[in-house]
Design a protein around this motif. Structure first.
Motif, PDB file in Angstrom:
ATOM      1  N   ASP B 179      -2.042  -4.818   7.085  1.00  0.00           N
ATOM      2  CA  ASP B 179      -0.961  -3.987   7.632  1.00  0.00           C
ATOM      3  C   ASP B 179       0.358  -4.368   6.982  1.00  0.00           C
ATOM      4  N   GLY B 180       1.116  -3.369   6.584  1.00  0.00           N
ATOM      5  CA  GLY B 180       2.416  -3.672   6.012  1.00  0.00           C
ATOM      6  C   GLY B 180       2.909  -2.507   5.179  1.00  0.00           C
ATOM      7  N   GLU B 181       4.062  -2.711   4.588  1.00  0.00           N
ATOM      8  CA  GLU B 181       4.689  -1.636   3.830  1.00  0.00           C
ATOM      9  C   GLU B 181       3.789  -1.148   2.694  1.00  0.00           C
ATOM     10  N   ALA B 183       0.447  -1.201   2.268  1.00  0.00           N
ATOM     11  CA  ALA B 183      -0.696  -0.397   2.704  1.00  0.00           C
ATOM     12  C   ALA B 183      -0.220   0.967   3.190  1.00  0.00           C
ATOM     13  N   THR B 184       0.888   0.987   3.904  1.00  0.00           N
ATOM     14  CA  THR B 184       1.396   2.251   4.418  1.00  0.00           C
ATOM     15  C   THR B 184       1.832   3.168   3.278  1.00  0.00           C
ATOM     16  N   ARG B 185       2.550   2.625   2.311  1.00  0.00           N
ATOM     17  CA  ARG B 185       3.001   3.463   1.196  1.00  0.00           C
ATOM     18  C   ARG B 185       1.834   3.990   0.371  1.00  0.00           C
ATOM     19  N   LEU B 186       0.822   3.146   0.192  1.00  0.00           N
ATOM     20  CA  LEU B 186      -0.310   3.568  -0.625  1.00  0.00           C
ATOM     21  C   LEU B 186      -1.291   4.431   0.162  1.00  0.00           C
ATOM     22  N   GLY B 187      -1.106   4.497   1.464  1.00  0.00           N
ATOM     23  CA  GLY B 187      -2.044   5.280   2.261  1.00  0.00           C
ATOM     24  C   GLY B 187      -3.418   4.639   2.322  1.00  0.00           C
ATOM     25  N   LEU B 188      -3.447   3.316   2.428  1.00  0.00           N
ATOM     26  CA  LEU B 188      -4.723   2.607   2.520  1.00  0.00           C
ATOM     27  C   LEU B 188      -4.953   2.162   3.959  1.00  0.00           C
ATOM     28  N   ALA B 189      -6.195   2.266   4.403  1.00  0.00           N
ATOM     29  CA  ALA B 189      -6.531   1.787   5.743  1.00  0.00           C
ATOM     30  C   ALA B 189      -6.324   0.283   5.788  1.00  0.00           C
ATOM     31  N   SER B 190      -5.634  -0.190   6.815  1.00  0.00           N
ATOM     32  CA  SER B 190      -5.273  -1.605   6.845  1.00  0.00           C
ATOM     33  C   SER B 190      -5.553  -2.194   8.219  1.00  0.00           C
ATOM     34  N   ASP B 256      -0.003   0.355  -7.300  1.00  0.00           N
ATOM     35  CA  ASP B 256      -0.732   1.080  -8.344  1.00  0.00           C
ATOM     36  C   ASP B 256      -2.243   1.028  -8.128  1.00  0.00           C
ATOM     37  N   PHE B 257      -2.655   0.691  -6.923  1.00  0.00           N
ATOM     38  CA  PHE B 257      -4.085   0.713  -6.578  1.00  0.00           C
ATOM     39  C   PHE B 257      -4.907  -0.166  -7.504  1.00  0.00           C
ATOM     40  N   PRO B 303     -11.715   4.416  -7.003  1.00  0.00           N
ATOM     41  CA  PRO B 303     -10.566   4.461  -6.098  1.00  0.00           C
ATOM     42  C   PRO B 303     -10.548   3.199  -5.234  1.00  0.00           C
ATOM     43  N   ALA B 305     -10.180   2.101  -2.212  1.00  0.00           N
ATOM     44  CA  ALA B 305     -10.960   1.869  -0.994  1.00  0.00           C
ATOM     45  C   ALA B 305     -12.460   1.867  -1.263  1.00  0.00           C
TER      46      ALA B 305
END
Lengths: 331, 407
Positions: B179-181, B183-190, B256-257, B303, B305
């Motif tokens: 959880d954090g900025e 993950a939120t910016r990248l749209g990743l489940a955290s 950048d994933f 990708p 995830a």
């Protein structure tokens, strides 16, 4: 609206410096002036699209655009297809059902195959965050992100900004409430980035279970109370709630969601009297939004958003292919 | 071939906090003397030319027997996690133990439960007889507290340490980041970082009750480390470890994933990273290991995830450990306790130290040699390193296993 919102060309850096990107992966890579450059460029396509039978321009004649959609979509795919065709390009659609393209190596292989067919631009949608970037790194042509997972949906944010600008005369200094399933929404992420970048106050209104972590780091304020969140807002932007979120994992039920977060006429009274209501579609009528609001042309911008979508996508396709087309100043 | 006595002269010995000039004699595969005054006939002499002479690295918790990478990295012993297989039977353990012969020790870590499914006890005793040196829960924890309690008390009765992965499976379900900025910016489940401390808290309660010795293979959060610190102060038999990734990188590395930075547990916030550095300096963290988990493009060129977690860490472990020395977090002597002494002790092997009687698993280290990590040119069978392109210093130049030169 108005040509008065369009800046004169001299306000932008000359040629390709006005939009210095090979691809359109996300709003995160853009500057405020690049966003406004695209919006300005879209205005002429709004006019063209409204010009009756002759709504056609041939500047992309001879170019091949591939719409590769690895996730189901109707309206975005159609919008990109129409945008490409109105500009004279040869548009090919590829629907790859998510089931048959499960492995990412296949994803890259698919991208390389499309690349070998010498596409001049690719429009890609994929269910995984970052998948479009992955493809963009491997192919030779411009790539437009038509939505990747929960990450970004940049053309949606651009068309929303254009819609706001045309309805309210500006897209800065406004109070904009983005309401609903923000956690799973790429539309929300792109809009948060674009609207904060353009100088608006953005609020996120969502159930606690659907609010992403560290929202304050994206320069928004969060609300769990819908009435408070939309108070005095100029724009109420609703998000679609996927059915599978309402089965008890994130929300108890659709009924409860409607009671707490549904946009009803009574609730909308909290916003500014002339506030507009947006929705990226497709809507769940009676869940996140009441039909009486969705169908009220004074309030709802939903059909206008669809219209702006085609214009914005025409602008993006035009701008990103200028290098290949040898437009002066773009190399 | 007869094993000649080995004399290494002109070395900087790592047998105390700081390197000191000295020499070392190994006879019959064991360290016979430090700073010997006389040497037996037929001794082979190696001039270390001022390089560090250190115990071979004992890498606790690798996921593949990747000999070229271990040899590059100065690793003489690798403790193999049970996940591939999984190692849940005596035959499998016996075969894994032979996987490094003749020039690498592989110490299998047995699966705690059958199929690592977290349901039924595996044949821990038989696997111990077949060569297992510890047991582990694998890449996940044992969700069922009742099963975990029985595993701990049973393993303890056999004198085996249980190696634990600490992440609460409910909180981390589907998550690929913290959880954090980012993950939120990248749209990743955290998942929240406290998924780790929650898991640690449960297992510490079980340790307190059973008295079983445990090792948390990776503790990566401030709150998790606080719990370990408190448990140690209480005198509980608890060790914990970490890899260089969580000491040197925060979750900004997944920008950048970059799937090479997709790890388990995921990279944490900068605050947590700083807490890890403090914990390695104050002695809360006992073991530094590579977590070596080479993964080819079929697992990583995906990708974010969809990519599998893990990094190829064996080759960079020593150089990145030396970073900690240069940055003043640990002394050279302490670094090799983290890399060799403590892991050898956990596994119950008579190595990991420059001391008379220990097995002569030795490395020479040129601690200042600069080189650049290059994912495309790694000795490991896959180059999935999150440190690609990073300039580092220090590498192993020679290695001996049981007094026998292997590199």
């Amino acid at each position: 609206m108005t040509s008065s919102t369009i800046r004169p060309a001299s306000d932008y850096p000359p040629g390709g410096d006005a939009f210095r990107h090979r691809h359109l992966i996300g709003i995160a890579q853009l500057t405020p002036w690049e966003i406004s450059y695209v919006l300005d460029a879209a205005e002429q396509w709004v006019d063209l699209n409204r010009s009756g039978a002759a709504k056609h321009d041939d500047r992309l004649a001879g170019l091949t655009i591939i719409n590769a959609f690895f996730e189901n979509s109707t309206r975005t795919l159609l919008s990109f297809e129409i945008a490409g065709k109105r500009l004279g390009a040869d548009v090919v659609n590829m629907h790859a059902a998510q089931s048959s393209v499960k492995k990412g190596e296949t994803l890259i292989d698919t991208a390389m195959t499309l690349n070998a067919m010498r596409a001049d631009a690719m429009v890609i949608r994929h269910a995984s965050s970052g998948a479009v970037q992955l493809i963009a790194d491997k192919v030779d042509c411009p790539v437009l992100n038509a939505g990747d997972g929960r990450h970004e949906h940049p053309t949606q944010a651009l068309l929303d900004a254009l819609t706001i600008r045309r309805r309210l005369g500006r897209v800065e200094g406004l109070t904009i409430a983005i309401c609903g399933d923000v956690l799973h929404s790429r539309v929300a992420r792109s809009n948060i980035l674009a609207l904060t970048l353009l100088g608006n106050e953005v609020r996120v209104v969502a159930p606690a279970t659907l609010t992403p972590p560290a929202m304050e780091r994206m320069h928004v304020t969060t609300f769990t109370d819908m009435d408070e969140g939309i108070r005095d807002a100029d724009v109420v932007m609703m998000l679609r709630l996927q059915n599978e979120r309402m089965d008890g994992a994130y929300l108890p039920s659709a009924r409860e969601y409607h009671a707490l977060y549904g946009l009803t006429p009574k609730r909308l009274e909290k916003a500014k009297p002339d506030a507009i209501v947006m929705h990226p579609g497709p809507m769940n009528r009676g869940v996140e939004i009441d039909s009486s609001i969705a169908d009220d042309p004074e309030r709802s911008t939903i059909t206008q958003q669809v219209e702006m979508g085609v214009a914005v996508r025409m602008a993006c396709l035009d701008i990103l292919t200028r290098r290949q087309r040898g437009v002066a100043g773009w190399n | 071939m007869e094993l000649k006595p080995l004399l290494i002269t002109n070395a900087m010995l790592i047998d105390g906090d700081t390197p000191r000039p000295g020499s070392l004699l190994a006879v019959d595969g064991r360290i016979a003397a430090i700073d010997p005054t006389e040497t037996p006939g037929g001794t082979e002499t190696v001039d270390a030319k001022g390089q560090w002479l250190a115990p071979g690295i004992v890498d606790l918790g690798v996921f593949a027997t990747d000999k070229p990478a271990f040899h590059f990295g100065g690793i003489t012993r690798a403790a193999l996690m049970p996940d591939n297989g999984p190692l849940d039977g005596a035959g499998l353990v016996e075969r894994a133990a032979k996987g490094g012969k003749p020039d690498l020790w592989v110490h299998p870590i047995a699966a705690a439960t059958k199929g690592l499914a977290g349901k039924e006890l595996a044949e821990i005793g038989l696997m111990q007889q077949a060569g297992a040196r510890a047991i582990a829960t694998g890449r996940t924890r044992i969700a069922d507290s009742g099963v975990m309690r029985r595993v701990l008390s049973y393993a303890a009765s056999l004198g085996l340490v249980t190696i634990i992965h600490a992440e609460d499976e409910g909180l981390t379900a589907g998550a690929v980041a913290t959880d954090g900025e980012m993950a939120t910016r990248l749209g990743l489940a955290s998942a929240p970082a406290m998924a780790e401390s929650m898991a640690i808290a449960r297992d510490l309660a079980l340790v307190e009750e059973t008295g079983a010795p445990v090792h948390f293979r990776q503790v990566t959060t401030a709150r998790g480390l606080d719990l370990i610190r408190a448990a140690k102060a209480k005198g509980l038999p608890v060790l914990c470890g970490i890899t260089p990734a969580h000491l040197l990188l925060s979750d900004t590395a997944i920008g950048d994933f970059r799937t090479f930075a997709r790890l388990s547990p995921p990279l944490r916030s900068e605050d947590d990273r700083q807490a890890c550095l403090a914990a390695i300096a104050d002695g809360t963290i006992d073991i530094l290991s590579s977590g070596h988990d080479p993964r080819g493009p079929e697992d990583k060129r995906l990708p974010f995830a969809e990519a599998l977690p893990g990094m190829a860490g064996a080759e960079t472990l020593l150089a990145l450990g030396l970073n900690l020395v240069r940055d003043g977090h640990v002394s050279p002597g302490r670094l090799f306790e983290l890399l060799a002494g403590t892991p050898a002790c956990l596994l119950g092997v008579d190595a990991g130290k420059l001391a008379v009687g220990k097995e002569a698993d030795l490395i020479l280290v040129e601690e200042g040699t600069p080189w650049q990590v290059d994912a495309k040119k790694m000795a490991a069978w896959a180059g999935n390193t999150p440190f690609d392109g990073m300039p580092v210093q220090g590498r192993a130049t020679m290695m001996w296993k049981g007094g026998q030169r292997i590199r």
